[in-house]
Scaffold this active site. Structure first.
Site, PDB file in Angstrom:
ATOM      1  N   ASP A  92      -2.681 -10.526  -2.790  1.00  0.00           N
ATOM      2  CA  ASP A  92      -3.263 -10.085  -1.515  1.00  0.00           C
ATOM      3  C   ASP A  92      -4.734  -9.719  -1.760  1.00  0.00           C
ATOM      4  O   ASP A  92      -5.107  -9.285  -2.856  1.00  0.00           O
ATOM      5  CB  ASP A  92      -2.489  -8.863  -0.996  1.00  0.00           C
ATOM      6  N   HIS A 125       0.811  -1.231   0.000  1.00  0.00           N
ATOM      7  CA  HIS A 125       0.000   0.000   0.000  1.00  0.00           C
ATOM      8  C   HIS A 125       0.845   1.282   0.000  1.00  0.00           C
ATOM      9  O   HIS A 125       0.288   2.383   0.035  1.00  0.00           O
ATOM     10  CB  HIS A 125      -0.943   0.010   1.211  1.00  0.00           C
ATOM     11  N   ASP A 171      -4.670 -13.068   2.786  1.00  0.00           N
ATOM     12  CA  ASP A 171      -5.926 -12.616   3.394  1.00  0.00           C
ATOM     13  C   ASP A 171      -7.140 -12.843   2.502  1.00  0.00           C
ATOM     14  O   ASP A 171      -8.278 -12.587   2.930  1.00  0.00           O
ATOM     15  CB  ASP A 171      -5.839 -11.147   3.861  1.00  0.00           C
TER      16      ASP A 171
END
Ligand code: SP5
Ligand code: ZN
Length: 349
Positions: A205, A169, A289
């Site tokens: 992800d 990020h 995740d």
């Protein structure tokens, strides 16, 4: 059969303790904890993996993808916060923004003099706190990624960097999303300078890798593909990750509806693999995740799905650096990483 993919780790990655996330103004317990990498390492050790110590690398590889000012800020933020007395008055023991240099304020915000205003120059959310060991851990995670690059360039077919904190990020000049330095981008930038041909980053992800996208937006020599839960369905990073974001032509986003499981997710992984097939090297941004049961995402991928993703990406036959991103189910994070690495290894054997 023992896992032969080297696992790169630094004990310093455990020094970061964000303590909390300020979510919608509410202080909630941190989910990005050292217990995550403890669980991964325990599982991989149990699988017979060799753990390799990360080696120190020069800041040049960081500055190749990040604004040196961001890097300098991160290195000094905790000390400045502490020296300013903010842990005692007003009683905030982590560096956290309260005001932001929003793009619509001005294209050239002044550098604030108040220490408590500085986080808002570089951080875009309230969930990415800095404490005493944060910089040491983030810097060590980047060294893990760079050491994995070295191993692959020395001939290892695949190397796994057990990076913590995660990185995808983080943009060129701002951080957020529980990330401080973009480990996958640092690896990709380094590979791009050392291989003959393009580098592909494939990010699986559950959240869009908005930082990596921004860093390589106009680069033709680094392809960036991401499969993630649709930000339009209400998921972080909210403002980015839509299919129409193609950059200079080498960016691809494949957003999936909440609830998507193995079939849709593996179709997207296959799609990204085919798209990246002409590259000279691969960086796999491996968040786990997307697994069913993860507290931070509504995707429903299974352990077998992660193994199959590893196999699909391994079949590309590219020198591959795997970089750990998210994954927050402490019971499942280790097995999910192991499944992925076993899939990669099976395809490369
Ligand atoms: C690397 C990575 O997976 N970063 C994920 C960042 C997304 N975090 C969004 C958090 C949204 C709120 N979650 C509720 C937890 C409250 N503690
Ligand atoms: Zn994530």
């Amino acid at each position: 059969m023992a896992l032969t993919i080297p696992v790169v780790w630094s004990d310093d990655c455990s020094l970061h303790d964000p303590a909390a996330e300020i979510w919608i103004g509410v202080r909630t317990p941190a989910v990005e904890t050292a217990a995550r990498t403890d669980a991964i390492l325990e599982e991989l050790r149990g699988g017979g993996a060799e753990i390799v110590d990360a080696e120190g690398h020069d800041d040049a590889a960081l500055h190749a993808v990040h604004d040196p000012e961001l890097v300098g800020y991160l290195a000094s933020a905790w000390d400045a916060w502490q020296k300013a007395g903010l842990p005692t008055d007003p009683g905030q023991d982590r560096v956290v923004p309260y005001v932001f240099a929003h793009a619509a304020l001005t294209p050239s915000p002044a550098a604030p003099t108040a220490i408590w205003a500085r986080p808002g120059q570089y951080c875009y959310d309230t969930m990415t706190l800095i404490g005493p060991g944060t910089w040491e851990a983030a810097r060590a995670a980047a060294d893990c990624a760079l050491t994995a690059v070295d191993l692959v360039l020395e001939g290892a077919p695949v190397a796994y960097a057990c990076c913590r904190p995660p990185g995808h990020h983080v943009c060129r000049a701002c951080y957020g999303g529980s990330c401080y330095l973009n480990n996958a981008a640092i690896a990709a930038g380094e590979l791009a300078g050392r291989v003959d041909g393009a580098v592909a980053v494939i990010d699986i992800d559950a959240h869009h890798g908005n930082g990596t996208q921004e860093i390589f937006w106009n680069r033709e020599d680094v392809l960036v593909g991401s499969v993630h839960v649709d930000p339009g369905a209400g998921w972080f990073p909210h403002f980015l990750g839509f299919a129409g974001e193609t950059g200079g032509g080498a960016n691809r986003n494949l957003p999936l509806a909440p609830g998507s499981g193995d079939d849709a997710w593996l179709d997207a992984v296959s799609d990204l693999a085919a798209w990246a097939a002409g590259a000279a090297a691969l960086v796999l941004a491996l968040g786990v995740d997307a697994a069913g049961g993860d507290p931070e995402s509504p995707l429903q991928v299974s352990g077998a799905g992660f193994r199959e993703a590893g196999r699909i990406l391994g079949e590309l036959g590219l020198p591959t650096v795997v970089v750990q991103e998210g994954g927050y189910d402490l019971e499942r994070i280790g097995p999910l990483v192991l499944e992925t690495l076993l899939g990669l290894e099976a395809a490369r054997a």
